[in-house]
Motif scaffolding. Structure first.
Motif, PDB file in Angstrom:
ATOM      1  N   ILE A  74       0.843  -1.192   0.000  1.00  0.00           N
ATOM      2  CA  ILE A  74       0.000   0.000   0.000  1.00  0.00           C
ATOM      3  C   ILE A  74       0.881   1.246   0.000  1.00  0.00           C
ATOM      4  CG2 ILE A  74      -1.765   1.323   1.242  1.00  0.00           C
ATOM      5  CD1 ILE A  74      -2.754  -1.405   0.180  1.00  0.00           C
ATOM      6  N   THR A  75       0.715   2.094  -1.012  1.00  0.00           N
ATOM      7  CA  THR A  75       1.341   3.408  -1.021  1.00  0.00           C
ATOM      8  C   THR A  75       0.205   4.414  -0.936  1.00  0.00           C
ATOM      9  OG1 THR A  75       3.200   2.679  -2.389  1.00  0.00           O
ATOM     10  CG2 THR A  75       2.778   5.043  -2.306  1.00  0.00           C
ATOM     11  N   ALA A  76       0.217   5.213   0.129  1.00  0.00           N
ATOM     12  CA  ALA A  76      -0.844   6.191   0.349  1.00  0.00           C
ATOM     13  C   ALA A  76      -0.257   7.594   0.361  1.00  0.00           C
ATOM     14  CB  ALA A  76      -1.551   5.909   1.671  1.00  0.00           C
ATOM     15  N   ILE A  77      -0.943   8.493  -0.298  1.00  0.00           N
ATOM     16  CA  ILE A  77      -0.624   9.911  -0.253  1.00  0.00           C
ATOM     17  C   ILE A  77      -1.697  10.513   0.643  1.00  0.00           C
ATOM     18  CG2 ILE A  77      -0.365  12.046  -1.564  1.00  0.00           C
ATOM     19  CD1 ILE A  77      -0.153   8.779  -3.383  1.00  0.00           C
ATOM     20  N   VAL A  78      -1.270  11.160   1.720  1.00  0.00           N
ATOM     21  CA  VAL A  78      -2.225  11.616   2.728  1.00  0.00           C
ATOM     22  C   VAL A  78      -2.131  13.129   2.901  1.00  0.00           C
ATOM     23  CG1 VAL A  78      -3.038  11.328   5.098  1.00  0.00           C
ATOM     24  CG2 VAL A  78      -1.964   9.401   3.914  1.00  0.00           C
ATOM     25  N   GLU A  79      -3.282  13.785   2.812  1.00  0.00           N
ATOM     26  CA  GLU A  79      -3.396  15.208   3.135  1.00  0.00           C
ATOM     27  C   GLU A  79      -3.801  15.297   4.593  1.00  0.00           C
ATOM     28  OE1 GLU A  79      -6.477  16.832   0.690  1.00  0.00           O
ATOM     29  OE2 GLU A  79      -5.303  16.663  -1.142  1.00  0.00           O
ATOM     30  N   ALA A 122       2.095  -2.392   4.751  1.00  0.00           N
ATOM     31  CA  ALA A 122       2.056  -3.776   4.262  1.00  0.00           C
ATOM     32  C   ALA A 122       0.696  -4.114   3.654  1.00  0.00           C
ATOM     33  CB  ALA A 122       2.388  -4.747   5.387  1.00  0.00           C
ATOM     34  N   ASP A 123      -0.374  -3.654   4.284  1.00  0.00           N
ATOM     35  CA  ASP A 123      -1.725  -3.984   3.827  1.00  0.00           C
ATOM     36  C   ASP A 123      -2.697  -2.964   4.411  1.00  0.00           C
ATOM     37  OD1 ASP A 123      -2.172  -4.765   6.538  1.00  0.00           O
ATOM     38  OD2 ASP A 123      -1.489  -6.789   6.059  1.00  0.00           O
ATOM     39  N   MET A 124      -3.957  -3.066   4.060  1.00  0.00           N
ATOM     40  CA  MET A 124      -4.963  -2.095   4.512  1.00  0.00           C
ATOM     41  C   MET A 124      -5.192  -2.178   6.017  1.00  0.00           C
ATOM     42  SD  MET A 124      -5.623  -0.052   2.174  1.00  0.00           S
ATOM     43  CE  MET A 124      -7.050   0.866   2.690  1.00  0.00           C
ATOM     44  N   PHE A 144      -8.033  14.307   7.826  1.00  0.00           N
ATOM     45  CA  PHE A 144      -7.066  13.795   6.857  1.00  0.00           C
ATOM     46  C   PHE A 144      -7.819  13.157   5.707  1.00  0.00           C
ATOM     47  CE2 PHE A 144      -7.953  10.080   9.362  1.00  0.00           C
ATOM     48  CZ  PHE A 144      -7.772   8.992   8.518  1.00  0.00           C
ATOM     49  N   ARG A 145      -7.150  13.075   4.577  1.00  0.00           N
ATOM     50  CA  ARG A 145      -7.717  12.441   3.385  1.00  0.00           C
ATOM     51  C   ARG A 145      -6.643  11.576   2.767  1.00  0.00           C
ATOM     52  NH1 ARG A 145      -9.528  14.383  -2.514  1.00  0.00           N
ATOM     53  NH2 ARG A 145      -7.487  15.299  -2.538  1.00  0.00           N
ATOM     54  N   THR A 146      -6.998  10.345   2.421  1.00  0.00           N
ATOM     55  CA  THR A 146      -6.050   9.390   1.849  1.00  0.00           C
ATOM     56  C   THR A 146      -6.331   9.179   0.372  1.00  0.00           C
ATOM     57  OG1 THR A 146      -5.819   8.196   3.933  1.00  0.00           O
ATOM     58  CG2 THR A 146      -5.230   6.998   1.936  1.00  0.00           C
ATOM     59  N   LEU A 147      -5.268   9.208  -0.416  1.00  0.00           N
ATOM     60  CA  LEU A 147      -5.314   8.810  -1.816  1.00  0.00           C
ATOM     61  C   LEU A 147      -4.430   7.565  -1.913  1.00  0.00           C
ATOM     62  CD1 LEU A 147      -4.576  12.398  -3.006  1.00  0.00           C
ATOM     63  CD2 LEU A 147      -6.747  11.239  -3.362  1.00  0.00           C
TER      64      LEU A 147
END
Length: 162
Positions: A74-79, A122-124, A144-147
């Motif tokens: 998992i690669t997340a971009i988080v605001e 590693a995972d959700m 926060f907001r996750t992409l």
């Protein structure tokens, strides 16, 4: 390990800039090969690299690991929006994000968002636990907001050296 503050008085010449472009692509390239490419002796390249490291211009020599090879899927971009922008709030958030291993990159930004984070998990399930700790249960964080990244198209870490 604390980051060394770069020596802003260090003057980069064309040889230093050429060396930086090469070692950013592959820092294990033999110095004699670098020397051939920049028209210097291997000893001169060695001295220049040591000086660039001592000046903090070369901040670190690291290995970049493919996340898929270590099951970090998992690669997340988080605001992140903080409750306020007071120094204590910002500094507390910076410290927390800096010490969290899953936070690969952290940017304190303008434009209505406090931080942009790049997070690897590693995972959700592990990502959810991380979001609870870093954001949902953190009194410094308003929201926060996750992409979630579908594909890592470009993750180049090299700085363009003019």
């Amino acid at each position: 390990m604390p980051k060394k503050t770069p020596d802003h008085g260090f003057i980069l010449d064309r040889h230093d800039r050429a060396i930086l472009r090469i070692v950013q692509r592959d820092n294990k390239i033999p110095q004699r090969s670098i020397a051939e490419q920049v028209n210097l002796s291997a000893a001169a390249v060695q001295r220049r690299i040591a000086a660039l490291e001592a000046a903090g211009i070369i901040a670190a020599n690291v290995a970049i690991v493919d996340p898929n090879a270590v099951s970090a899927t998992i690669t997340a971009i988080v605001e992140v929006h903080l409750k306020d922008e007071r120094a204590a709030t910002v500094d507390g958030a910076k410290a927390l994000f800096r010490e969290t291993a899953e936070v690969q990159q952290c940017f304190y930004v303008t434009g209505g968002i406090s931080f942009i984070l790049i997070i690897i998990a590693a995972d959700m399930r592990s990502y959810e636990g991380l979001t609870r700790r870093l954001f949902a249960e953190n009194e410094l964080v308003e929201s926060f907001r996750t992409l979630v990244a579908l594909d890592r198209v470009k993750t180049d870490t090299a700085i363009v050296v003019p």
